[in-house]
Design a protein around this motif. Sequence first.
Motif, mmCIF file in Angstrom:
data_model
loop_
_atom_site.group_PDB
_atom_site.id
_atom_site.type_symbol
_atom_site.label_atom_id
_atom_site.label_comp_id
_atom_site.label_asym_id
_atom_site.label_seq_id
_atom_site.Cartn_x
_atom_site.Cartn_y
_atom_site.Cartn_z
ATOM 1 N N SER A 118 0.941 -1.090 -0.154
ATOM 2 C CA SER A 118 -0.022 0.011 0.145
ATOM 3 C C SER A 118 0.777 1.149 -0.077
ATOM 4 C CB SER A 118 -0.961 -0.102 1.169
ATOM 5 O OG SER A 118 -1.540 -0.924 1.377
ATOM 6 N N VAL A 119 0.424 2.303 -0.453
ATOM 7 C CA VAL A 119 1.184 3.636 -0.515
ATOM 8 C C VAL A 119 0.247 4.645 0.243
ATOM 9 C CG1 VAL A 119 2.502 5.148 -2.098
ATOM 10 C CG2 VAL A 119 1.978 2.800 -2.799
ATOM 11 N N ILE A 120 1.214 5.411 0.893
ATOM 12 C CA ILE A 120 0.616 6.912 1.349
ATOM 13 C C ILE A 120 1.161 8.084 0.572
ATOM 14 C CG2 ILE A 120 0.554 8.463 3.462
ATOM 15 C CD1 ILE A 120 0.942 6.021 5.197
ATOM 16 N N GLY A 121 0.142 8.672 -0.061
ATOM 17 C CA GLY A 121 0.678 9.760 -1.057
ATOM 18 C C GLY A 121 0.256 11.090 -0.386
ATOM 19 N N LEU A 122 1.451 11.974 -0.267
ATOM 20 C CA LEU A 122 1.310 13.241 0.405
ATOM 21 C C LEU A 122 1.057 14.268 -0.684
ATOM 22 C CD1 LEU A 122 4.778 13.071 2.639
ATOM 23 C CD2 LEU A 122 2.560 12.535 3.394
ATOM 24 N N THR A 123 -0.106 15.141 -0.413
ATOM 25 C CA THR A 123 -0.653 16.105 -1.223
ATOM 26 C C THR A 123 0.579 17.437 -1.168
ATOM 27 O OG1 THR A 123 -2.140 17.024 0.379
ATOM 28 C CG2 THR A 123 -2.763 15.442 -1.388
ATOM 29 N N MET A 124 1.928 17.175 -1.644
ATOM 30 C CA MET A 124 2.677 18.265 -1.477
ATOM 31 C C MET A 124 3.595 17.787 -2.825
ATOM 32 S SD MET A 124 5.006 17.171 1.711
ATOM 33 C CE MET A 124 6.214 18.238 1.526
ATOM 34 N N ASP A 125 4.418 18.807 -3.275
ATOM 35 C CA ASP A 125 5.588 18.676 -4.061
ATOM 36 C C ASP A 125 6.599 19.514 -4.045
ATOM 37 O OD1 ASP A 125 4.520 21.124 -4.968
ATOM 38 O OD2 ASP A 125 3.702 20.282 -6.919
ATOM 39 N N LYS A 126 7.263 19.681 -5.047
ATOM 40 C CA LYS A 126 8.829 20.498 -4.795
ATOM 41 C C LYS A 126 8.450 22.019 -4.353
ATOM 42 C CE LYS A 126 11.212 17.698 -8.228
ATOM 43 N NZ LYS A 126 11.977 17.780 -9.594
ATOM 44 N N ALA A 127 7.160 22.529 -4.882
ATOM 45 C CA ALA A 127 6.673 23.877 -4.368
ATOM 46 C C ALA A 127 6.322 23.933 -2.891
ATOM 47 C CB ALA A 127 5.668 24.281 -5.378
ATOM 48 N N LEU A 154 -6.521 1.278 -6.291
ATOM 49 C CA LEU A 154 -6.747 2.465 -5.362
ATOM 50 C C LEU A 154 -7.151 1.979 -4.377
ATOM 51 C CD1 LEU A 154 -8.637 4.976 -8.118
ATOM 52 C CD2 LEU A 154 -6.227 4.767 -7.304
ATOM 53 N N SER A 155 -7.734 0.751 -3.931
ATOM 54 C CA SER A 155 -7.736 0.465 -2.478
ATOM 55 C C SER A 155 -6.508 0.300 -1.642
ATOM 56 C CB SER A 155 -8.536 -1.090 -2.461
ATOM 57 O OG SER A 155 -7.685 -1.711 -3.033
ATOM 58 N N ASP A 156 -5.276 0.248 -2.242
ATOM 59 C CA ASP A 156 -4.162 0.343 -1.718
ATOM 60 C C ASP A 156 -3.545 1.677 -1.467
ATOM 61 O OD1 ASP A 156 -3.984 -2.336 -1.140
ATOM 62 O OD2 ASP A 156 -3.199 -2.684 -3.009
ATOM 63 N N LEU A 157 -4.267 2.673 -1.903
ATOM 64 C CA LEU A 157 -3.671 4.045 -1.777
ATOM 65 C C LEU A 157 -4.464 4.915 -1.070
ATOM 66 C CD1 LEU A 157 -1.964 6.286 -3.192
ATOM 67 C CD2 LEU A 157 -3.964 6.839 -4.736
ATOM 68 N N TYR A 158 -3.561 5.433 0.167
ATOM 69 C CA TYR A 158 -3.995 6.576 0.993
ATOM 70 C C TYR A 158 -3.597 7.911 0.729
ATOM 71 C CZ TYR A 158 -4.772 2.440 4.119
ATOM 72 O OH TYR A 158 -5.311 1.341 4.676
ATOM 73 N N LEU A 159 -4.357 8.880 0.574
ATOM 74 C CA LEU A 159 -4.030 10.322 0.538
ATOM 75 C C LEU A 159 -4.020 10.776 1.808
ATOM 76 C CD1 LEU A 159 -5.917 11.529 -2.712
ATOM 77 C CD2 LEU A 159 -3.841 10.853 -2.586
ATOM 78 N N ASP A 160 -2.948 11.645 1.834
ATOM 79 C CA ASP A 160 -2.564 12.465 3.282
ATOM 80 C C ASP A 160 -2.762 13.950 2.915
ATOM 81 O OD1 ASP A 160 -1.338 13.840 5.620
ATOM 82 O OD2 ASP A 160 -0.017 12.134 5.917
ATOM 83 N N GLU A 182 -13.505 16.023 0.227
ATOM 84 C CA GLU A 182 -13.519 15.994 -1.307
ATOM 85 C C GLU A 182 -12.448 15.411 -1.819
ATOM 86 O OE1 GLU A 182 -13.653 19.867 -2.562
ATOM 87 O OE2 GLU A 182 -15.042 20.962 -1.264
ATOM 88 N N SER A 183 -11.650 14.506 -1.305
ATOM 89 C CA SER A 183 -10.647 13.435 -1.749
ATOM 90 C C SER A 183 -11.630 12.201 -2.303
ATOM 91 C CB SER A 183 -9.660 13.061 -0.899
ATOM 92 O OG SER A 183 -8.710 13.992 -0.555
ATOM 93 N N LYS A 184 -12.738 11.858 -1.669
ATOM 94 C CA LYS A 184 -13.604 10.868 -1.877
ATOM 95 C C LYS A 184 -14.056 10.966 -3.274
ATOM 96 C CE LYS A 184 -13.020 9.122 2.326
ATOM 97 N NZ LYS A 184 -12.261 7.833 2.339
#
Length: 264
Positions: A118-127, A154-160, A182-184
């Motif tokens: 599974s993966v935790i994806g952070l809503t951030m980037d180089k900026a 997508l059942s293995d994806l967590y958005l942080d 709203e991520s849903k």
Amino acid sequence: MFIIGERINGMFKDVAQAIQKKDKSVIQDLAKKQTSAGASALDVNVGPSSDNPKEAMEWLVKTITEVSDAPLAIDTTKKDVMEAGLSACKSKPIINSVNANQDKMDSLFTLAKKYNASVIGLTMDKAGIPKDTEGRLELGMKIVASAMEHGINLSDLYLDAVILPVNVAQVHAKEVLRTIRESKMLADPAPKTILGLSNVSQGAPSQCKSIINRTFLAMAIANGLDAAIMDATDKELVDAAITAELLMEKQLYCDSFLNAYRKK
């Protein structure tokens, strides 16, 4: 609530010393305490405690899996350390974490596919971390799209949505709650949502931290939060999570609902 215990982290003095002395008892005791208190998984972070983080991560994972079958969230920004941890896991691992930079997503989603993680994806980037919900959702969509391109379920994806300390970034709290809600709508099936909860109270006076964490966790659950990396040994915090889920009809009511939840 999927709770990931945060305590096995080299930023804590006792964990750092245990890594340096290869003292298994400290790490295994923390693993047992967290899972018995309600953690469904355990975060594993070497921190700055070792000159050889790859070796330290492998030792930590093997030490924990001697006493626990709980999934492990391998918490590092270094690819070689991540792969050392993933390859040593016995249960389905969690990658903690990937940001929205394309090179990072290509690298870590490839590892996720290789190790069925599974993966935790952070809503951030180089900026950096967007100040508003729209910016966080734009990065969330980028992570969802890249995960799908790499064949990640997508059942293995967590958005942080990345909560920042309330004492220095108060405006972010309500934006994070809206992002969770709203991520849903980003995909079907929807990605799960997660928070590194303790960040919200970082830097606050010690007597305020627990109430800040509890209150924000209950608010996040009311907005659809699925998981949290948090102090699983904080009984009042776990009680708040159980009660918030009860009030959101995620659990059936009974007078002994706190005990009933823990016996599941």
